[in-house]
Design a protein around this motif. Structure first.
Motif, short mmCIF file in Angstrom:
data_model
loop_
_atom_site.label_atom_id
_atom_site.label_comp_id
_atom_site.label_asym_id
_atom_site.label_seq_id
_atom_site.Cartn_x
_atom_site.Cartn_y
_atom_site.Cartn_z
N GLU A 72 0.83 -1.21 0.00
CA GLU A 72 0.00 0.00 0.00
C GLU A 72 0.86 1.26 0.00
O GLU A 72 0.58 2.22 -0.72
N ARG A 74 3.94 1.50 -1.18
CA ARG A 74 4.57 1.58 -2.49
C ARG A 74 3.62 2.16 -3.53
O ARG A 74 3.98 3.04 -4.31
N ARG A 75 2.36 1.70 -3.52
CA ARG A 75 1.36 2.25 -4.46
C ARG A 75 1.11 3.72 -4.20
O ARG A 75 0.97 4.51 -5.14
N HIS A 77 3.26 5.90 -2.97
CA HIS A 77 4.41 6.64 -3.47
C HIS A 77 4.37 6.73 -5.00
O HIS A 77 4.68 7.77 -5.58
N GLN A 78 3.99 5.63 -5.66
CA GLN A 78 3.92 5.64 -7.12
C GLN A 78 2.88 6.64 -7.60
O GLN A 78 3.12 7.38 -8.57
N ARG A 79 1.73 6.69 -6.94
CA ARG A 79 0.69 7.66 -7.33
C ARG A 79 1.17 9.09 -7.11
O ARG A 79 0.94 9.97 -7.94
N TYR A 80 1.87 9.31 -6.01
CA TYR A 80 2.37 10.65 -5.71
C TYR A 80 3.34 11.10 -6.79
O TYR A 80 3.23 12.21 -7.32
N TYR A 81 4.31 10.25 -7.14
CA TYR A 81 5.30 10.65 -8.14
C TYR A 81 4.70 10.72 -9.54
O TYR A 81 5.14 11.53 -10.36
N ALA A 82 3.70 9.90 -9.82
CA ALA A 82 3.04 9.98 -11.12
C ALA A 82 2.31 11.32 -11.26
O ALA A 82 2.31 11.93 -12.34
N ARG A 83 1.69 11.79 -10.19
CA ARG A 83 1.00 13.09 -10.24
C ARG A 83 2.00 14.23 -10.44
O ARG A 83 1.69 15.22 -11.09
N ARG A 84 3.18 14.09 -9.89
CA ARG A 84 4.18 15.14 -10.05
C ARG A 84 4.69 15.24 -11.48
O ARG A 84 5.14 16.29 -11.91
N ARG A 85 4.62 14.13 -12.24
CA ARG A 85 5.11 14.12 -13.62
C ARG A 85 4.06 14.58 -14.62
O ARG A 85 4.36 14.72 -15.80
#
Length: 96
Positions: A72, A74-75, A77-85
């Protein structure tokens, strides 16, 4: 009555833990382990009106609970960094 082998991270009362353990047959719902120790986990960890209902709780052994918690995080963190990109589009009211 079966002795309780469980740990409590402070989110559930002892009565809640006993009720969920009894409901799940003192077994981990992920791997089927019956030796314990067990923890009561919130299936959907988003805080909503259903958060503290018994339908949103399950019995997990400590190992499965740690794996689920890491996945959970890891997911998240992935969503957070995807939004930043995401490309930053100007607000439609500010164009022109």
């Amino acid at each position: 009555m079966r002795p309780l082998a469980w740990t409590n991270r402070g989110h559930n009362s002892a009565a809640d833990i006993r009720r969920i353990l009894d409901r799940d047959g003192h077994r981990c719902t992920a791997c089927g382990d019956s030796d314990g120790p067990f923890e009561v986990d919130h299936i959907d960890n988003t805080r909503g009106p259903h958060y503290n209902t018994d339908a949103n709780k399950q019995t997990l052994c400590v190992t499965c609970h740690e794996k689920k918690t890491r996945a959970e995080a890891r997911r998240g963190h992935q969503r957070y960094y995807a939004r930043r990109r995401l490309p930053q589009k100007p607000h439609p009211g500010l164009i022109g």
